[in-house]
Design a protein around this motif. Structure first.
Motif, PDB file in Angstrom:
ATOM      1  N   UNK A  50       8.164  -2.601   2.973  1.00  0.00           N
ATOM      2  CA  UNK A  50       7.143  -3.618   3.169  1.00  0.00           C
ATOM      3  C   UNK A  50       6.410  -3.392   4.488  1.00  0.00           C
ATOM      4  N   UNK A  51       7.129  -2.903   5.516  1.00  0.00           N
ATOM      5  CA  UNK A  51       6.504  -2.672   6.818  1.00  0.00           C
ATOM      6  C   UNK A  51       5.541  -1.492   6.760  1.00  0.00           C
ATOM      7  N   UNK A  52       5.942  -0.438   6.066  1.00  0.00           N
ATOM      8  CA  UNK A  52       5.070   0.726   5.933  1.00  0.00           C
ATOM      9  C   UNK A  52       3.840   0.395   5.114  1.00  0.00           C
ATOM     10  N   UNK A  53       4.007  -0.447   4.099  1.00  0.00           N
ATOM     11  CA  UNK A  53       2.870  -0.813   3.251  1.00  0.00           C
ATOM     12  C   UNK A  53       1.900  -1.745   3.965  1.00  0.00           C
ATOM     13  N   UNK A  54       2.366  -2.448   4.993  1.00  0.00           N
ATOM     14  CA  UNK A  54       1.466  -3.256   5.803  1.00  0.00           C
ATOM     15  C   UNK A  54       0.720  -2.366   6.787  1.00  0.00           C
ATOM     16  N   UNK A  55       1.436  -1.514   7.489  1.00  0.00           N
ATOM     17  CA  UNK A  55       0.834  -0.651   8.499  1.00  0.00           C
ATOM     18  C   UNK A  55      -0.056   0.437   7.940  1.00  0.00           C
ATOM     19  N   UNK A  56       0.179   0.816   6.686  1.00  0.00           N
ATOM     20  CA  UNK A  56      -0.573   1.912   6.091  1.00  0.00           C
ATOM     21  C   UNK A  56      -1.816   1.479   5.342  1.00  0.00           C
ATOM     22  N   UNK A  57      -2.189   0.210   5.457  1.00  0.00           N
ATOM     23  CA  UNK A  57      -3.370  -0.288   4.757  1.00  0.00           C
ATOM     24  C   UNK A  57      -4.385  -0.841   5.756  1.00  0.00           C
ATOM     25  N   UNK A  58      -5.592  -1.064   5.277  1.00  0.00           N
ATOM     26  CA  UNK A  58      -6.668  -1.520   6.154  1.00  0.00           C
ATOM     27  C   UNK A  58      -6.454  -2.934   6.688  1.00  0.00           C
ATOM     28  N   UNK A 146     -12.531  -8.759   3.260  1.00  0.00           N
ATOM     29  CA  UNK A 146     -11.780  -7.503   3.167  1.00  0.00           C
ATOM     30  C   UNK A 146     -10.310  -7.770   2.855  1.00  0.00           C
ATOM     31  N   UNK A 147      -9.736  -8.773   3.520  1.00  0.00           N
ATOM     32  CA  UNK A 147      -8.334  -9.103   3.294  1.00  0.00           C
ATOM     33  C   UNK A 147      -8.108  -9.673   1.898  1.00  0.00           C
ATOM     34  N   UNK A 148      -9.016 -10.533   1.448  1.00  0.00           N
ATOM     35  CA  UNK A 148      -8.898 -11.083   0.097  1.00  0.00           C
ATOM     36  C   UNK A 148      -8.981  -9.981  -0.948  1.00  0.00           C
ATOM     37  N   UNK A 154      -3.366  -5.532  -4.283  1.00  0.00           N
ATOM     38  CA  UNK A 154      -1.966  -5.173  -4.056  1.00  0.00           C
ATOM     39  C   UNK A 154      -1.125  -5.300  -5.327  1.00  0.00           C
ATOM     40  N   UNK A 155      -1.647  -5.998  -6.326  1.00  0.00           N
ATOM     41  CA  UNK A 155      -0.898  -6.105  -7.583  1.00  0.00           C
ATOM     42  C   UNK A 155      -0.734  -4.732  -8.223  1.00  0.00           C
ATOM     43  N   UNK A 166       9.431  -5.609  -6.243  1.00  0.00           N
ATOM     44  CA  UNK A 166       9.570  -7.043  -5.999  1.00  0.00           C
ATOM     45  C   UNK A 166       8.939  -7.445  -4.661  1.00  0.00           C
ATOM     46  N   UNK A 167       8.634  -6.447  -3.813  1.00  0.00           N
ATOM     47  CA  UNK A 167       8.061  -6.728  -2.504  1.00  0.00           C
ATOM     48  C   UNK A 167       6.563  -7.028  -2.561  1.00  0.00           C
ATOM     49  N   UNK A 168       5.922  -6.733  -3.695  1.00  0.00           N
ATOM     50  CA  UNK A 168       4.475  -6.950  -3.800  1.00  0.00           C
ATOM     51  C   UNK A 168       4.089  -8.404  -3.520  1.00  0.00           C
ATOM     52  N   UNK A 169       4.790  -9.407  -4.077  1.00  0.00           N
ATOM     53  CA  UNK A 169       4.447 -10.797  -3.722  1.00  0.00           C
ATOM     54  C   UNK A 169       4.595 -11.072  -2.229  1.00  0.00           C
ATOM     55  N   UNK A 170       5.577 -10.422  -1.587  1.00  0.00           N
ATOM     56  CA  UNK A 170       5.749 -10.599  -0.153  1.00  0.00           C
ATOM     57  C   UNK A 170       4.566 -10.000   0.609  1.00  0.00           C
ATOM     58  N   UNK A 171       4.106  -8.839   0.150  1.00  0.00           N
ATOM     59  CA  UNK A 171       2.928  -8.223   0.769  1.00  0.00           C
ATOM     60  C   UNK A 171       1.718  -9.137   0.633  1.00  0.00           C
ATOM     61  N   UNK A 172       1.543  -9.687  -0.537  1.00  0.00           N
ATOM     62  CA  UNK A 172       0.438 -10.619  -0.757  1.00  0.00           C
ATOM     63  C   UNK A 172       0.566 -11.842   0.152  1.00  0.00           C
ATOM     64  N   UNK A 173       1.814 -12.281   0.374  1.00  0.00           N
ATOM     65  CA  UNK A 173       2.045 -13.406   1.262  1.00  0.00           C
ATOM     66  C   UNK A 173       1.630 -13.108   2.689  1.00  0.00           C
ATOM     67  N   UNK A 174       1.883 -11.880   3.137  1.00  0.00           N
ATOM     68  CA  UNK A 174       1.468 -11.468   4.482  1.00  0.00           C
ATOM     69  C   UNK A 174      -0.055 -11.495   4.593  1.00  0.00           C
ATOM     70  N   UNK A 175      -0.727 -11.003   3.564  1.00  0.00           N
ATOM     71  CA  UNK A 175      -2.196 -11.025   3.562  1.00  0.00           C
ATOM     72  C   UNK A 175      -2.715 -12.460   3.576  1.00  0.00           C
ATOM     73  N   UNK A 176      -2.049 -13.335   2.821  1.00  0.00           N
ATOM     74  CA  UNK A 176      -2.461 -14.738   2.801  1.00  0.00           C
ATOM     75  C   UNK A 176      -2.325 -15.365   4.188  1.00  0.00           C
TER      76      UNK A 176
END
Length: 224
Positions: A50-58, A146-148, A154-155, A166-176
């Motif tokens: 989840x951390x890499x997927x946050x840092x590796x995106x815009x 851009x974030x929206x 992310x789906x 299962x981490x995808x909803x968590x990633x979406x939560x971070x974006x929210x």
């Protein structure tokens, strides 16, 4: 001079001395270096993806750059701060990659290098988000858009290990959370908040419908 006068009507530059300007720029450089190292370290095996997927995106970088921009003394300082931020962040990230991992990701370096080059222009414009009038409302909506857009996409996020989907909803939560922070911090008053959100929703719908991020970045987004 006429354009400068009109821009001053949108938002007046804050008074600052040389020491304050230098401190704000150096702070942005340090923040960039720290986040660049953090982004590289979470890219290691065994770290929760989840951390890499946050840092590796815009998204996270748009979020940080937007905050650095709007809380600068002037649009020029905003441009310098954001360029220095991306410069130090990318330098640390790729210096670590090349020196310690002996890997030179040329395509990724070019991609993020282009992002860094255009970032001062974006920061200069973004500074006016905390101003007055329709222009400020439109500018305020851009990072949220851009974030929206990226958060919705992310789906379809690719996570190497199937059990990590299962981490995808968590990633979406971070974006929210990042969206909510921008909505609460950038608008100067409730009226601007009411105007900015619909604009961001409309623009993000357009971006998602026409797959703007996919067409622009061609799969590079999410790859450091």
């Amino acid at each position: 001079m006429e354009i400068y006068h009109k821009l001053n009507q949108i938002r007046v530059q804050n008074k600052s001395n040389t020491k304050q300007k230098v401190f704000s720029i150096v702070s942005a450089m340090i923040i960039g270096a720290i986040l660049g190292l953090a982004a590289k370290l979470v890219d290691a095996p065994g770290i929760n993806p989840i951390f890499d997927n946050i840092g590796g995106r815009l998204g996270i970088w748009v979020f940080v750059a937007a905050l650095l921009s709007v809380f600068s003394y002037s649009p020029k300082i905003a441009a310098v701060k954001v360029f220095v931020f991306f410069g130090s962040m990318l330098t640390v990230y790729y210096a670590y990659t090349v020196l310690f991992l002996h890997f030179f990701p040329e395509r990724a370096i070019v991609f993020w290098g282009i992002c860094a080059v255009i970032s001062p222009v974006c920061a200069y414009i973004m500074w006016y988000a905390r101003g007055n009038g329709l222009f400020s409302h439109m500018v305020s909506a851009l990072p949220i858009t851009a974030l929206l857009s990226e958060g919705f996409e992310l789906r379809h996020a690719y996570l190497p290990i199937h059990t990590h989907y299962y981490l995808i909803p968590w990633l979406m939560g971070v974006y929210l959370m990042m969206i909510l922070v921008l909505l609460l911090i950038i608008p100067k008053n409730k009226m601007q908040f009411v105007v900015v959100l619909p604009i961001a929703l409309i623009l993000s719908f357009i971006m998602i419908y026409f797959n703007v991020l996919g067409r622009i970045f061609g799969g590079m987004n999410g790859v450091f």
